[in-house]
Design a protein around this motif. Structure first.
Motif, PDB file in Angstrom:
ATOM      1  N   TRP A  69       0.827  -1.146   0.029  1.00 18.14           N
ATOM      2  CA  TRP A  69       0.034  -0.148  -0.004  1.00 18.14           C
ATOM      3  C   TRP A  69       0.937   1.271  -0.050  1.00 18.14           C
ATOM      4  N   ASP A  70       2.058   1.214   0.577  1.00 17.09           N
ATOM      5  CA  ASP A  70       2.791   2.458   0.689  1.00 17.09           C
ATOM      6  C   ASP A  70       4.025   2.348  -0.218  1.00 17.09           C
ATOM      7  N   TYR A  93      -1.738   2.582   9.734  1.00 15.09           N
ATOM      8  CA  TYR A  93      -0.942   3.339   9.163  1.00 15.09           C
ATOM      9  C   TYR A  93      -1.447   4.290   8.064  1.00 15.09           C
ATOM     10  N   GLN A 137      -3.364   6.860   9.238  1.00 12.36           N
ATOM     11  CA  GLN A 137      -2.572   8.235   9.616  1.00 12.36           C
ATOM     12  C   GLN A 137      -2.088   8.774   8.652  1.00 12.36           C
ATOM     13  N   ASN A 138      -1.704   8.092   7.515  1.00 12.84           N
ATOM     14  CA  ASN A 138      -0.870   8.665   6.350  1.00 12.84           C
ATOM     15  C   ASN A 138      -1.822   9.465   5.573  1.00 12.84           C
TER      16      ASN A 138
END
Ligand SMILES: *[C@@H]1O[C@H](CO)[C@@H](O)[C@H](O)[C@H]1NC(C)=O
Ligand SMILES: *[C@@H]1O[C@H](CO)[C@@H](O)[C@H](O)[C@H]1NC(C)=O
Ligand SMILES: *[C@@H]1O[C@H](CO)[C@@H](O)[C@H](O)[C@H]1NC(C)=O
Ligand SMILES: *[C@@H]1O[C@H](CO)[C@@H](O)[C@H](O)[C@H]1NC(C)=O
Ligand SMILES: *[C@@H]1O[C@H](CO)[C@@H](O)[C@H](O)[C@H]1NC(C)=O
Ligand SMILES: CC(=O)N[C@H]1CO[C@H](CO)[C@@H](O)[C@@H]1O
Length: 500
Positions: free
Chosen positions: A201-202, A254, A257-258
């Motif tokens: 995902w990141d 995460y 938050q991102n």
């Protein structure tokens, strides 16, 4: 012909403090019966696009249109959206008087889709984009022509649709190990997608948005991956795969938050659809797009995170409605005849203001879309349901801005006052009036869809912006799924507002 704008008087009768009913507007039975008929057509046509003749079992045609435009492909995202609907219908067969043959038929569609999807996961290794391959031929081979890829929303939507199915199977005492095993590496469809999302995902800030035109990091794509991981963690917990559950859960946090800093633009006053554009169209300058609204519908989890009643989503919706108003000739009409009754209709909405795709090519101008306008109807129904469950509405300035737009655009006048920064409980007159008015406007969006749908119930991707006739891909599976989803949420809202 011009009709006088009439204001429907809200007459609210309260029997006890909590039991209140409002009388429905006079055109409601004509709209109800249009929806009943259309819901059936839409459901049947959506189902007939799953495993259609001439394709592999489990393949889902994005539309029956095979030329100008050619949508005879299995798009992973579109298929997932359709099968989410089917899994909800199957689950509902346990509580409704649906014929057992209906449950068998729906179960067969889902099973075939799950098996076909597993085959795609394996064949995707021959594609440069792996699981990020946007679409496949109807025989399961990856599409290898030029296309905006990878698309990271597909595996997440597929996981969400199949998690729904697996939950149904578990509730009915079935073995689900072919769909979710706890192996590492896994050989099951759902866990393969979840592991892929949790790892990737990141990793890729250059993927394509759901309209397959812009590269970067996208709100919709983050939201659907977040939902997949949260629900994936719940399923993994249920199946005793606790290490995976913790991992999915951590990654979903995460993502949240991102997202909180990346997409909200306080200066613009709306959610940006793409946080960091790295390529693709150069004319999409407003960064305002109805895929943000669709993200609330497809990925909202009733946790306040970019859900329909959240301030940021409400502010974005207000901006969207204003942006589309002047773009389409058909938006000059505010009343229409549906099922022989004259009723108020909303604005028709498209994908984003700068759109140039007209259903055939990008020589533009862009048109309003059926699935987006149905989505806005659903948005209103879900607001009614959410506020009703909360048993209170806090009128933030975002809520007030949303309500003011109902007055400015749709001539909805509130008889009771609402004051910013005030919370109104469910026995206050303004609470009941807000729910009523939001329901009325939701129905205006539904009536707009009804007005442009063929008399036999056939839907397209788009409506011509000047004539209002269907344009682009005929029998678009997603248009039908957006309608059935809106109609289902309407039932819940209707029972709250008018009693049933
Ligand atoms: C739309 O789908 C229906 C079946 O669901 C089919 O009978 C009809 O021919 C399709 N329309 C077009 C124009 O392809
Ligand atoms: C499935 O149906 C049951 C009732 O039989 C219901 O409690 C549950 O919420 C439904 N699940 C979904 C995902 O709709
Ligand atoms: C974003 O996610 C990464 C993990 O990929 C995490 O390390 C980081 O703390 C997150 N950023 C914010 C601002 O939360
Ligand atoms: C795009 O489609 C229109 C028909 O809608 C056609 O008139 C036009 O020539 C097409 N343009 C291109 C570049 O293919
Ligand atoms: C709900 O609000 C009304 C005022 O509109 C107030 O009179 C009533 O006490 C409130 N009820 C509760 C349970 O807070
Ligand atoms: C990966 C990346 O480029 N992230 C950037 C996206 O945009 C936000 C705000 O515009 C930046 O803070 C990120 O660093």
């Amino acid at each position: 012909m011009k009709h006088r704008v009439c204001h429907f008087v809200v007459s609210v009768i309260c029997f006890a403090t909590a039991v209140c009913t409002a009388s429905a507007p006079p055109y409601i039975s004509a709209l109800n019966s249009w929806i009943d008929v259309e819901n059936n057509v839409a459901r049947n046509r959506l189902l007939s696009n799953i495993s259609p003749a001439g394709a592999s079992a489990g393949a889902v045609a994005a539309a029956t249109s095979r030329s100008n435009p050619d949508y005879w492909y299995h798009w992973v995202r579109d298929a997932g959206i359709a099968l989410c609907e089917v899994s909800i219908w199957l689950n509902a067969t346990s509580t409704t008087d649906d014929n057992p043959a209906t449950a068998d038929m729906l179960n067969k569609k889902l099973k075939e889709y799950a098996e076909f999807s597993r085959y795609l996961q394996i064949t995707s290794s021959s594609s440069a984009y792996g699981l990020g391959t946007a679409k496949y031929q109807m025989d399961g081979s990856p599409f290898t022509g030029p296309w905006c890829m990878p698309q990271q929303d597909g595996p997440a939507m597929r996981a969400v649709s199949l998690i729904g199915y697996v939950r149904y199977l578990l509730a009915n005492g079935k073995d689900v190990s072919i769909y979710y095993d706890s192996k590492q590496p896994t050989t099951s469809i759902v866990k393969t997608d979840l592991d892929y999302i949790a790892v990737n995902w990141d990793a890729d800030n250059n993927n394509c948005d759901i309209w397959e035109e812009v590269r970067g990091t996208h709100f919709y794509t983050y939201m659907i991956r977040r939902r997949a991981l949260i629900e994936g963690a719940q399923l993994a917990t249920l199946l005793g795969d606790s290490a995976a559950a913790n991992w999915y859960s951590l990654q979903s946090e995460y993502i949240s938050q991102n997202m909180s800093a990346a997409f909200w633009d306080a200066k613009l006053g709306h959610i940006r659809t793409t946080a960091n554009q790295t390529g693709g169209l150069d004319y999409k300058i407003s960064n305002l797009d109805t895929q943000v609204l669709l993200a609330a519908l497809h990925s909202g989890l009733d946790d306040g995170f970019y859900t329909v009643e959240s301030d940021r989503m409400l502010m974005t919706v207000v901006r969207l409605v204003s942006a589309f108003k002047p773009l389409y000739g058909i938006n000059g009409v505010s009343f229409a005849t549906v099922n022989s009754a004259i009723m108020p209709v909303s604005l028709a909405l498209g994908r984003y203001p700068e759109d140039k795709y007209d259903g055939y090519n990008s020589s533009g101008p862009g048109n309003p879309w059926s699935l987006v306008t149905s989505g806005m109807a659903e948005y209103h129904y879900r607001l009614v349901d959410t506020w009703n469950r909360r048993e209170a509405i806090t009128v933030t300035s975002a809520v007030a801005g949303f309500l003011k737009q109902l007055t400015d655009e749709y001539s909805i006048h509130f008889r009771n006052q609402y004051i910013v920064d005030t919370t109104y409980n469910s026995s206050s007159a303004i609470f009941i009036e807000i729910l009523y008015n939001v329901m009325v406007v939701g129905d205006m969006y539904m009536a707009r869809v009804a007005f442009h749908t063929d008399s036999g119930g056939q839907m397209y991707e788009e409506w011509n912006l000047d004539t209002g006739f269907g344009q682009g891909a005929v029998n678009l599976t997603w248009s039908y799924g957006a309608h059935t989803s809106a109609a289902r949420h309407r039932e819940a809202a209707r029972c709250i507002v008018y009693s049933c």
